[in-house]
Design a protein around this motif. Structure first.
Motif, PDB file in Angstrom:
ATOM      1  N   ASN A  53       0.767  -1.060  -0.046  1.00  0.00           N
ATOM      2  CA  ASN A  53      -0.133  -0.262   0.310  1.00  0.00           C
ATOM      3  C   ASN A  53       0.705   1.384   0.096  1.00  0.00           C
ATOM      4  O   ASN A  53       0.439   2.345  -0.308  1.00  0.00           O
ATOM      5  CB  ASN A  53      -0.969   0.195   1.110  1.00  0.00           C
ATOM      6  N   THR A  54       2.114   1.339   0.197  1.00  0.00           N
ATOM      7  CA  THR A  54       2.942   2.055   0.206  1.00  0.00           C
ATOM      8  C   THR A  54       3.733   2.718  -0.930  1.00  0.00           C
ATOM      9  O   THR A  54       4.404   3.499  -1.068  1.00  0.00           O
ATOM     10  CB  THR A  54       4.193   2.037   1.576  1.00  0.00           C
ATOM     11  N   VAL A  55       4.032   1.143  -1.834  1.00  0.00           N
ATOM     12  CA  VAL A  55       5.173   1.471  -3.503  1.00  0.00           C
ATOM     13  C   VAL A  55       4.379  -0.287  -4.075  1.00  0.00           C
ATOM     14  O   VAL A  55       4.343  -0.923  -3.208  1.00  0.00           O
ATOM     15  CB  VAL A  55       6.205   0.875  -2.489  1.00  0.00           C
ATOM     16  N   LEU A  56       4.129   0.363  -5.361  1.00  0.00           N
ATOM     17  CA  LEU A  56       3.886  -0.706  -5.962  1.00  0.00           C
ATOM     18  C   LEU A  56       4.067  -1.605  -5.748  1.00  0.00           C
ATOM     19  O   LEU A  56       5.813  -2.201  -5.689  1.00  0.00           O
ATOM     20  CB  LEU A  56       4.292  -0.112  -7.109  1.00  0.00           C
ATOM     21  N   HIS A  57       3.916  -2.921  -6.175  1.00  0.00           N
ATOM     22  CA  HIS A  57       4.446  -4.715  -6.034  1.00  0.00           C
ATOM     23  C   HIS A  57       4.317  -5.592  -7.452  1.00  0.00           C
ATOM     24  O   HIS A  57       3.231  -5.275  -7.788  1.00  0.00           O
ATOM     25  CB  HIS A  57       3.867  -5.330  -4.587  1.00  0.00           C
ATOM     26  N   GLY A  58       5.252  -5.644  -7.660  1.00  0.00           N
ATOM     27  CA  GLY A  58       5.330  -6.669  -9.052  1.00  0.00           C
ATOM     28  C   GLY A  58       6.066  -8.096  -8.490  1.00  0.00           C
ATOM     29  O   GLY A  58       6.806  -8.373  -8.241  1.00  0.00           O
ATOM     30  N   LEU A  59       5.173  -8.859  -8.850  1.00  0.00           N
ATOM     31  CA  LEU A  59       5.950 -10.363  -8.785  1.00  0.00           C
ATOM     32  C   LEU A  59       6.299 -11.018 -10.623  1.00  0.00           C
ATOM     33  O   LEU A  59       5.071 -11.495 -10.874  1.00  0.00           O
ATOM     34  CB  LEU A  59       5.009 -11.689  -8.102  1.00  0.00           C
TER      35      LEU A  59
END
Length: 129
Positions: A53-59
């Protein structure tokens, strides 16, 4: 999926970018997951929802994680669009761009309001113009 992006579906600008990205994804290489989904922790137990919720995540398909502008650069690069974003990953520019991104992420609802007239979407549904 080559890349799964975990985004804030209550953020009008975030949702708009994800919708634009998917328009170019004719080969379905990118999956989108709203971090506000009720079952997100069940389906992705390794995801830190508070941090997402504070930084975009990508898997990535290989199980490795990308964060912030690295996710954005990877996704748009996969689509062959917005090539200028790669400039933000250059060693001299990257630290400054990352600080600017974090400032945007902290203030995304205010920025969304300024640009779209919507502060936050209800139930993950935005009326994107």
């Amino acid at each position: 999926m080559e890349l799964t992006i975990f985004y804030d579906g209550t953020c009008p600008l975030c949702l708009n970018e994800m919708q634009q990205l998917k328009r170019y994804d004719s080969l379905n290489r990118i999956g989108l997951e709203d971090i506000n989904a009720d079952d997100i922790k069940l389906r992705f137990p390794d995801l830190d929802v508070v941090r997402a919720n504070t930084v975009l995540h990508g898997l990535q398909a290989d199980g490795s994680w990308l964060y912030g502008l690295d996710v954005t650069a990877k996704a748009w690069g996969m689509m062959g669009k917005h090539r200028w974003i790669k400039l933000l990953r250059m060693p001299v520019i990257k630290p400054i761009a990352d600080v600017a991104y974090l400032a945007f992420a902290r203030n995304r609802y205010r920025v969304s309001y300024l640009l779209t007239g919507q502060k936050r979407c209800s139930n993950g549904t935005c009326n994107i113009k």
